[in-house]
Design an enzyme around this catalytic site. Structure first.
Site, PDB file in Angstrom:
ATOM      1  N   ILE A 136       8.506  14.422 -29.203  1.00 39.83           N
ATOM      2  CA  ILE A 136       7.666  15.530 -29.622  1.00 39.83           C
ATOM      3  C   ILE A 136       6.275  14.955 -29.879  1.00 39.83           C
ATOM      4  O   ILE A 136       6.131  13.759 -30.146  1.00 39.83           O
ATOM      5  CB  ILE A 136       8.217  16.283 -30.866  1.00 39.83           C
ATOM      6  N   ASP A 137       5.257  15.781 -29.761  1.00 40.67           N
ATOM      7  CA  ASP A 137       3.881  15.298 -29.846  1.00 40.67           C
ATOM      8  C   ASP A 137       3.554  14.731 -31.228  1.00 40.67           C
ATOM      9  O   ASP A 137       4.196  15.068 -32.225  1.00 40.67           O
ATOM     10  CB  ASP A 137       2.908  16.430 -29.524  1.00 40.67           C
ATOM     11  N   LYS A 138       2.525  13.912 -31.260  1.00 44.80           N
ATOM     12  CA  LYS A 138       2.072  13.264 -32.494  1.00 44.80           C
ATOM     13  C   LYS A 138       1.909  14.265 -33.640  1.00 44.80           C
ATOM     14  O   LYS A 138       2.378  14.031 -34.758  1.00 44.80           O
ATOM     15  CB  LYS A 138       0.745  12.550 -32.224  1.00 44.80           C
ATOM     16  N   ARG A 236       2.726  24.364 -26.127  1.00 46.59           N
ATOM     17  CA  ARG A 236       1.273  24.458 -26.294  1.00 46.59           C
ATOM     18  C   ARG A 236       0.614  25.025 -25.036  1.00 46.59           C
ATOM     19  O   ARG A 236      -0.278  25.880 -25.114  1.00 46.59           O
ATOM     20  CB  ARG A 236       0.711  23.072 -26.639  1.00 46.59           C
TER      21      ARG A 236
END
Length: 302
Positions: A136-138, A236
């Site tokens: 999962i993204d930062k 996103r």
């Protein structure tokens, strides 16, 4: 030990690197391309390029190289471990933490913390991503499953490929969504105008996101998103595509947004079959305080 596969009529014309991730679902396309470059994969005994298009009855031979010794440093970073046994770990990753080391983030990552916590992580994804089955993204918080051995890694990767895992996210998006449910089915690939970003592009990989409206506010909507596929930045990109970008998203959202440090996106639910017992494992974690504070803020504004 060599592995072999004979190309069938159904495979005819496929790129070798794309076909290999169908044959070996536990590996990434980047890994396959590395095998080809380093001579670990040949077709009919001859080296090929990653864009080689296979022909019926081609004989593909490959060897999985031994993983390099881990060189990433273990770091004593606190972890929020939701579940752990000898095969898997489920972690609640905080916003702001990168999942694995890269040139821009050599330390302080989830992998650095995991190596300090335990030394029995799978080696399938190499030296910089031990145990990492998905990411999962930062600036996305929430649940992540980690494999502690190669057998567990392969099982979890196959479940992701076969779409038998459940991954649900909460998000705050710009705009007021007028319908209760929706499905976004649009291919995602590199943005031709910005190679550091992803976009909906015709030649991209298939991507499907389902969403349900939880609550509508003035100028914002609180939604639940369910991933059917797992493309980079999928939620996103898809929400931007339907003109409802995530609040606080520095890459895909508007400049004026909610005062939150990164996109308002939280991986709330994760479910999968245990790689050994086959028991269904189901985990839920509430969003972090900054996410709930933003919800309270838009409630007051409304």
């Amino acid at each position: 030990m060599s592995n072999q596969y004979q190309v069938t009529n159904q495979d005819n014309g496929k790129r070798i690197d794309k076909l290999m991730i169908e044959i070996e679902p536990s590996v990434s396309r980047t890994q396959v391309q590395s095998w080809i470059k380093e001579g670990h994969l040949v077709v009919n005994g001859d080296p090929v390029k990653s864009n080689y298009k296979v022909q019926e009855e081609d004989e593909i031979t490959w060897e999985v190289p031994e993983p390099e010794p881990l060189k990433i440093e273990a770091e004593d970073i606190p972890l929020n471990i939701v579940y752990e046994d000898k095969d898997v770990i489920v972690v609640n990753k905080p916003r702001g933490m990168v999942v694995h080391p890269s040139s821009g983030h050599p330390n302080g990552t989830l992998v650095n913390a995991l190596l300090h916590h335990c030394d029995d992580l799978s080696g399938i994804n190499g030296v910089t991503r031990p145990g990492i089955v998905h990411r999962i993204d930062k600036d996305t918080s929430g649940l992540l499953m980690v494999a502690k051995n190669d057998n567990a890694h392969q099982s979890l990767a196959e479940q992701l490929a076969n779409k038998t895992t459940d991954r649900k996210y909460e998000a705050i998006v710009h705009g007021e969504i007028s319908h209760e449910y929706g499905t976004i089915e649009a291919p995602i690939g590199r943005d031709p105008k910005d190679r550091q970003s992803m976009a909906v592009v015709e030649e991209g990989k298939s991507a499907v996101t389902h969403f349900q409206v939880l609550q509508v506010f003035k100028d914002f909507t609180h939604v639940e998103c369910v991933l059917e596929t797992g493309r980079t930045h999928q939620i996103r990109v898809h929400m931007k595509y339907i003109n409802h970008p995530l609040a606080g998203d520095p890459k895909y959202g508007p400049r004026k947004s909610l005062p939150i440090d990164g996109q308002a996106l939280h991986a709330r639910t994760l479910a999968f079959n245990h790689p050994v017992t086959n028991e269904r494992m189901d985990f839920h974690v509430e969003p972090p305080s900054d996410f709930t504070q933003m919800l309270e803020l838009i409630k007051k504004r409304s």
